[in-house]
Write a protein that holds these residues in place. Structure first.
Motif, mmCIF file in Angstrom:
data_model
loop_
_atom_site.group_PDB
_atom_site.id
_atom_site.type_symbol
_atom_site.label_atom_id
_atom_site.label_comp_id
_atom_site.label_asym_id
_atom_site.label_seq_id
_atom_site.Cartn_x
_atom_site.Cartn_y
_atom_site.Cartn_z
ATOM 1 N N LEU A 501 -2.922 5.580 3.264
ATOM 2 C CA LEU A 501 -2.676 4.599 4.336
ATOM 3 C C LEU A 501 -1.586 5.064 5.294
ATOM 4 O O LEU A 501 -1.700 4.917 6.500
ATOM 5 C CB LEU A 501 -2.231 3.268 3.711
ATOM 6 C CG LEU A 501 -3.287 2.256 3.350
ATOM 7 C CD1 LEU A 501 -2.610 0.952 2.990
ATOM 8 C CD2 LEU A 501 -4.250 2.027 4.502
ATOM 9 N N LYS A 502 -0.544 5.615 4.685
ATOM 10 C CA LYS A 502 0.626 5.999 5.489
ATOM 11 C C LYS A 502 0.318 7.166 6.421
ATOM 12 O O LYS A 502 1.085 7.471 7.303
ATOM 13 C CB LYS A 502 1.766 6.396 4.549
ATOM 14 C CG LYS A 502 2.393 5.204 3.854
ATOM 15 C CD LYS A 502 3.726 5.549 3.234
ATOM 16 C CE LYS A 502 3.588 6.213 1.893
ATOM 17 N NZ LYS A 502 3.070 5.347 0.826
ATOM 18 N N ILE A 506 -2.261 2.894 8.605
ATOM 19 C CA ILE A 506 -1.246 1.835 8.636
ATOM 20 C C ILE A 506 -0.910 1.458 10.085
ATOM 21 O O ILE A 506 -0.444 0.344 10.360
ATOM 22 C CB ILE A 506 0.009 2.254 7.827
ATOM 23 C CG1 ILE A 506 0.794 1.009 7.402
ATOM 24 C CG2 ILE A 506 0.867 3.256 8.564
ATOM 25 C CD1 ILE A 506 1.748 1.238 6.252
ATOM 26 N N ILE A 509 -2.414 -1.854 11.171
ATOM 27 C CA ILE A 509 -2.097 -3.109 10.486
ATOM 28 C C ILE A 509 -1.406 -4.119 11.405
ATOM 29 O O ILE A 509 -0.423 -3.812 12.071
ATOM 30 C CB ILE A 509 -1.200 -2.825 9.244
ATOM 31 C CG1 ILE A 509 -1.951 -1.946 8.255
ATOM 32 C CG2 ILE A 509 -0.725 -4.129 8.578
ATOM 33 C CD1 ILE A 509 -3.270 -2.500 7.752
ATOM 34 N N VAL A 515 -6.868 -6.681 4.557
ATOM 35 C CA VAL A 515 -6.903 -5.458 3.738
ATOM 36 C C VAL A 515 -7.184 -5.864 2.293
ATOM 37 O O VAL A 515 -6.449 -6.653 1.704
ATOM 38 C CB VAL A 515 -5.570 -4.681 3.804
ATOM 39 C CG1 VAL A 515 -5.710 -3.358 3.028
ATOM 40 C CG2 VAL A 515 -5.155 -4.409 5.238
ATOM 41 N N ASN A 531 1.974 0.199 -2.076
ATOM 42 C CA ASN A 531 1.190 0.317 -0.829
ATOM 43 C C ASN A 531 0.890 -1.059 -0.264
ATOM 44 O O ASN A 531 0.948 -1.273 0.949
ATOM 45 C CB ASN A 531 -0.112 1.078 -1.072
ATOM 46 C CG ASN A 531 0.102 2.472 -1.600
ATOM 47 O OD1 ASN A 531 -0.534 2.891 -2.564
ATOM 48 N ND2 ASN A 531 1.017 3.205 -0.991
ATOM 49 N N GLU A 534 3.881 -2.413 1.450
ATOM 50 C CA GLU A 534 4.116 -1.765 2.751
ATOM 51 C C GLU A 534 3.296 -2.477 3.837
ATOM 52 O O GLU A 534 3.721 -2.584 4.983
ATOM 53 C CB GLU A 534 3.706 -0.290 2.682
ATOM 54 C CG GLU A 534 4.668 0.575 1.863
ATOM 55 C CD GLU A 534 4.026 1.824 1.272
ATOM 56 O OE1 GLU A 534 4.651 2.445 0.405
ATOM 57 O OE2 GLU A 534 2.880 2.161 1.680
ATOM 58 N N LEU A 535 2.138 -2.978 3.430
ATOM 59 C CA LEU A 535 1.288 -3.702 4.387
ATOM 60 C C LEU A 535 1.850 -5.096 4.658
ATOM 61 O O LEU A 535 1.906 -5.549 5.802
ATOM 62 C CB LEU A 535 -0.144 -3.829 3.838
ATOM 63 C CG LEU A 535 -0.850 -2.520 3.522
ATOM 64 C CD1 LEU A 535 -2.194 -2.777 2.873
ATOM 65 C CD2 LEU A 535 -1.031 -1.716 4.806
ATOM 66 N N ARG A 538 4.438 -5.431 7.072
ATOM 67 C CA ARG A 538 4.006 -5.270 8.472
ATOM 68 C C ARG A 538 3.042 -6.385 8.873
ATOM 69 O O ARG A 538 2.174 -6.192 9.712
ATOM 70 C CB ARG A 538 3.359 -3.891 8.643
ATOM 71 C CG ARG A 538 4.386 -2.802 8.621
ATOM 72 C CD ARG A 538 3.842 -1.433 8.320
ATOM 73 N NE ARG A 538 4.930 -0.453 8.299
ATOM 74 C CZ ARG A 538 5.736 -0.248 7.243
ATOM 75 N NH1 ARG A 538 5.544 -0.928 6.119
ATOM 76 N NH2 ARG A 538 6.722 0.621 7.316
ATOM 77 N N GLY A 540 0.596 -7.576 7.323
ATOM 78 C CA GLY A 540 -0.804 -7.390 6.923
ATOM 79 C C GLY A 540 -1.271 -8.538 6.032
ATOM 80 O O GLY A 540 -0.493 -9.064 5.232
ATOM 81 N N THR A 542 -3.253 -9.313 2.993
ATOM 82 C CA THR A 542 -3.851 -8.573 1.884
ATOM 83 C C THR A 542 -4.596 -9.503 0.936
ATOM 84 O O THR A 542 -4.148 -10.614 0.653
ATOM 85 C CB THR A 542 -2.774 -7.803 1.092
ATOM 86 O OG1 THR A 542 -1.803 -8.735 0.653
ATOM 87 C CG2 THR A 542 -2.121 -6.726 1.932
ATOM 88 N N SER A 558 0.662 -11.554 -1.601
ATOM 89 C CA SER A 558 -0.697 -11.320 -1.087
ATOM 90 C C SER A 558 -1.248 -12.635 -0.524
ATOM 91 O O SER A 558 -0.899 -13.718 -0.987
ATOM 92 C CB SER A 558 -1.599 -10.749 -2.166
ATOM 93 O OG SER A 558 -1.821 -11.694 -3.164
#
Ligand code: G6P
Length: 608
Positions: A501-502, A506, A509, A515, A531, A534-535, A538, A540, A542, A558
């Motif tokens: 992803l990185k 990413i 996102i 995701v 991971n 990290e989303l 930002r 994201g 999830t 999440s």
């Protein structure tokens, strides 16, 4: 692609042709058509769209001829339109075609300069012109076809009908499969045995280069040199009943729900529960001890099953695995190793690229094993060792139950290899067998997530993009989850190895991109969680798909969490596949797309 049918009999041909075409709609559904002879003259009906449009047309304007050919199309050259729909008719000959004529441009140019007028944008029309040109020279139909065929480059299965010949269908094959069927005073031709199953169980297959002459009285075979061949029909165990949706709204959801049962049946043929061992038929032939490598080749979802199996062959059998999508396999100049087992995976057993790769490997002396769902398919017939999956007919274009049955079969194969090679002990084998035996039960519990997934789908339906991530076997599963979603919802989706992803994705996102994080509580769990966070950092959104252990370990954050039962790592991909299939299905329902026959796709891809 495309399905073709021929019928010559005592009663009207259109009804049995239409019925056989229904069984071939998996090959394409852009348009369909039938040609018959009425008082010796060609009469055609063709309609754009699904077969039901042709059926309505036939209800208003029936065809009464007792001989005919039919076609269901997946457009390769020329958009789906009535003009481009088969059969194509030129100067007293009609033809239906599956395949691609690669030199059609040169032939069209040549024919045009000789005065031919073209009515379609298809590659197929050149065939009708070439044969008609030969008829004009005074040749009888069989000679006209024989003279035309050598001009064609590419792949084809063909059926011809001729004005004035009420008792003659000619078929020809190069590259694309073609079968003939025997009745009493009736004879048939079809792309596969399943199409002909309600008409007959006496079947014969054309080999490459064969031409067949079909009349009410019999079927003759000739090779490319025109020599008569002796062929006796074989009895096939046909699936005579066309699969029905039952109480389900779509075939896809029916097939998703069949998985506990069909995976159980598939496993049952490879597992001896009492002794805790795997029983692979032809085990001796496999000679796992002499194998030093496995290559796996497949397309689409079957390729992702192969990607998952790679982890298993490496982990449980210590065998290095090379894996390719079939459309690349033949063009890589692979140095072939005599100690390699070449494995081909396919639901249909007819996918053009996989089949061509199989023949390619066989011609280079490779030991060829196929994992196929259709026992009468060309791939099954061409393989030295066949491991059938018992998924039953899969009608939904997006593969579901065939995928998990392929996984079940490949898991058994990897364990058998591990045991034969001394990598697994008898206890290891027994533990893995116990895990496999539990799969139907885990799957049943996975299906209980459906109401929650239905609610989630309402939130997902307006997304324009989605990502799926996972590590280990969950990485190919992420690819499969993304494929399912894009196939039937038309939402752009990508699968990624979570660690990748990185390295790019990413950047995409934001709060609008869901995701899906596939992360059972295994040894990779913490890394995948990092991971995921990290989303989340930002913004994201999830969706964590995990097991109970993972859910207890996961720190909050999440957007949605789907929790499956705890299960051994081996079987997780088989079970985690189900929520992914349900996510795609329910999102498609909300978006109102054509779930079973998504636009532009076909169930069986019989062209390269
Ligand atoms: C098509 C189907 C997929 C399938 C792929 C390979 O793309 O839509 O569902 O996975 O072909 O087909 P096969 O029959 O070889 O498994």
């Amino acid at each position: 692609m495309c399905g073709i049918v021929g019928f010559v009999g005592r009663g009207p041909a259109a009804a049995p042709i239409l019925d056989a075409l229904r069984r071939l709609e998996y090959r394409g559904y852009d348009s369909a058509g039938i040609a018959t002879l009425e008082h010796g003259l060609l009469t055609r009906r063709r309609a754009v769209g699904k077969l039901k449009n042709l059926e309505s047309m036939l209800n208003c304007e029936p065809l009464v001829g007792r001989i005919g050919i039919g076609h269901t199309r997946w457009a390769t050259h020329g958009r789906p339109s009535e003009d481009n729909a088969h059969p194509h008719a030129v100067g007293g000959v009609a033809v239906v075609h599956n395949g691609i004529i690669e030199n059609h441009r040169e032939l069209r140019k040549e024919l045009k300069s000789a005065g031919a007028c073209f009515a379609t944008d298809t590659d197929t029309e050149v065939i009708a012109h070439l044969v008609s040109q030969q008829l004009k020279k005074g040749r009888v139909p069989i000679d006209a076809v024989r003279a035309a065929l050598p001009r064609l480059e590419g792949a084809f299965a063909l059926a011809f009908l001729f004005e004035g010949y009420e008792n003659l269908i000619i078929g020809a094959r190069k590259g694309s499969p073609l079968a003939v069927g025997y009745g009493r005073g009736e004879m048939y031709l079809g792309s596969d045995a399943i199409a002909l199953a309600p008409l007959t169980d006496m079947i014969n297959y054309l080999d490459d280069g064969d031409v067949t002459v079909i009349t009410r009285q019999g079927i003759a075979f000739f090779n490319a040199q025109g020599e008569r061949l002796r062929r006796s029909p074989a009895k096939i165990a046909g699936a005579t009943v066309l699969a029905q949706k039952g109480e389900h709204r779509h075939f896809m959801v029916k097939e998703i729900h069949e998985q506990p049962s069909v995976v159980g049946q598939t496993l049952a043929q490879y597992i001896d529960v009492a002794s805790g061992t795997i029983k692979i038929p032809n085990d001796a032939e496999l000679g796992f001890r002499d194998i030093n490598r496995v290559s796996i080749t497949a397309c689409g979802t079957a390729f992702y099953a192969g990607l998952i199996a790679r982890y298993w062959f490496e982990r449980y059998a210590g065998l290095p695995v090379e894996i390719d999508v079939a459309s690349e396999f033949r063009y890589r100049n692979i140095p072939f190793d005599p100690g390699n087992l070449a494995v081909f995976v396919s639901q249909s057993g007819e996918t053009a690229d996989t089949l061509a790769s199989l023949e390619f490997a066989k011609a280079r002396g490779q030991r060829v094993l196929s994992v196929v769902n259709v026992a009468s398919s060309t791939m099954a017939r061409a393989s030295q060792i066949v491991l059938p999956t018992l998924a039953g007919p899969e009608v939904g274009v997006a593969s579901t139950k065939a995928f998990t049955c392929q996984l079940a079969t490949l898991a058994c194969l990897a364990i058998a290899a591990g045991r034969a090679r001394g990598v697994l002990s008898a206890d290891d084998e027994a533990a893995l067998v116990r895990a496999l035996v539990e799969v139907p039960g885990y799957m049943t519990r996975a299906l209980e997530l459906e109401p929650k997934i239905g609610q989630l789908a309402r939130k997902l339906a307006s997304s324009r993009n989605a990502l799926f991530i996972g590590r280990g076997t969950n990485y190919p599963l992420a690819l499969e989850g993304a494929l399912k979603l894009k196939e039937i919802t038309y939402i752009h989706a990508e699968g990624y190895a979570a660690g990748e992803l990185k390295h790019g994705p990413i950047a995409l996102i934001d709060k609008d991109i869901p995701v899906f994080v596939i992360a059972p509580g295994d040894m990779m769990f913490e890394k995948t969680m990092s991971n995921m966070h990290e989303l989340i950092a930002r913004e994201g959104r999830t969706i964590l798909i995990t097991d109970r252990k993972g859910a207890s370990l996961a720190s909050p954050g999440s957007w949605v969490t789907l929790v499956l039962p705890d299960m051994p790592a081996l079987v997780a991909p088989l079970v985690f596949a189900l929520p992914l299939q349900l996510i795609a299905y329910h999102t498609a329902l909300v978006r109102g797309t054509d779930v079973d026959q998504p636009r532009n796709l076909a169930k069986s891809v019989t062209v390269e």
